[in-house]
Motif scaffolding. Sequence first.
Motif, PDB file in Angstrom:
ATOM      1  N   ASN A  58      71.220  59.389  24.832  1.00  0.00           N
ATOM      2  CA  ASN A  58      72.488  59.892  24.318  1.00  0.00           C
ATOM      3  C   ASN A  58      73.312  58.755  23.735  1.00  0.00           C
ATOM      4  N   VAL A  59      74.147  59.083  22.735  1.00  0.00           N
ATOM      5  CA  VAL A  59      75.022  58.103  22.094  1.00  0.00           C
ATOM      6  C   VAL A  59      76.466  58.554  22.273  1.00  0.00           C
ATOM      7  N   LEU A  99      74.612  57.484  12.709  1.00  0.00           N
ATOM      8  CA  LEU A  99      74.104  57.750  14.046  1.00  0.00           C
ATOM      9  C   LEU A  99      72.939  58.711  13.939  1.00  0.00           C
ATOM     10  N   THR A 157      69.549  60.488  16.126  1.00  0.00           N
ATOM     11  CA  THR A 157      68.804  60.716  17.354  1.00  0.00           C
ATOM     12  C   THR A 157      67.704  61.740  17.096  1.00  0.00           C
ATOM     13  N   ILE A 201      74.990  63.250  20.563  1.00  0.00           N
ATOM     14  CA  ILE A 201      75.917  62.331  19.920  1.00  0.00           C
ATOM     15  C   ILE A 201      77.337  62.784  20.219  1.00  0.00           C
ATOM     16  N   LEU A 219      75.321  61.563  10.104  1.00  0.00           N
ATOM     17  CA  LEU A 219      74.889  62.002  11.424  1.00  0.00           C
ATOM     18  C   LEU A 219      73.598  62.798  11.291  1.00  0.00           C
ATOM     19  N   THR A 229      70.232  64.525  13.686  1.00  0.00           N
ATOM     20  CA  THR A 229      69.558  64.784  14.950  1.00  0.00           C
ATOM     21  C   THR A 229      68.519  65.871  14.746  1.00  0.00           C
ATOM     22  N   ILE A 247      75.613  67.545  18.687  1.00  0.00           N
ATOM     23  CA  ILE A 247      76.552  66.626  18.033  1.00  0.00           C
ATOM     24  C   ILE A 247      77.977  67.135  18.235  1.00  0.00           C
TER      25      ILE A 247
END
Length: 301
Positions: free
Chosen positions: A159-160, A171, A173, A178, A189, A191, A196
């Motif tokens: 996780n961020v 960012l 993932t 996020i 962004l 994912t 998010i």
Amino acid sequence: MKNARYLPLLLCLSWGGQAVAETPIDLSHPAAPTAHIDISNIKGDVTITAWDRNEVHVGGELGNGAVPLTIEGSDNNLSIKVQAQGQNGWFNWGSDKAMSSTKLDVSVPRGASLKVSVVSAPLSVDGIDGGDIEVNSVSGRVRIDARTPMLHVVTVSGNVAFSGQAKQAKLQTVSGDILAPSLGHTVDLQTVSGHIQAGGGPWQQLSLSTVSGDVQLSGGLAAGGTMSLDSMSGDLQLQFPASLSSSVHAATFSGDLRSDFGTPKQPEHGPGSTLDTVAGGGDGKISIETFSGDLRIRKQD
């Protein structure tokens, strides 16, 4: 003495535990106020704290089986890397089986720029003010509280969480979530299945992409700014200020579409909805597309 036969084994285990005990770390190196610092760790913990000294200090504990740690480089460019003994190859992949966890407590100048690479080591960064931050992680969580002109984080399952301010942020993932409520004017962004939750702005440029992860986004658009969002099956919940000035195009193939800006239209036959409207003076451009994910566009209170 039925238990006497176990005594040699217990002694061996006790002695072995002492043999593999971690080694305390206490290293220092002069550093420029805006030094570039490269840090890597395979597994364990990495904690980076900014301070008002022109020096890098590394504390913590070095795992058994690791090469003795050093701080290498010049005052402007420093490198701190945990490596397994007798291991070669990219990032010592697989070396976690050869050594125990290493804990790094690193103090750096407040204006330093960081490049951090971790595999299964959780990462925490606090207090950076002015330097760029770049992070590559596999499974460790990433937590950053900083003021930075450029933030770039890539993780697989970790996780961020970001707080502070980032003028530019990217960012990414795979399955990690996020959380970033204070992103600046340029944002990317991405994912696959992670959730998010992001905010900030006003955004000059924002790009967001998800496959199955749900998204909650809240913020404004700068004059002439652009936003592009797409989702496969993840639900999108977007909040914009009532003063939004932008054209808005939104389309869903089979997901439900609702908006406080304009009225969505549905085809006579088949699923899906579309929305084409202009909010305020129409200075910006917003484009949103989903396949089966639901879309909600709301005005902020």
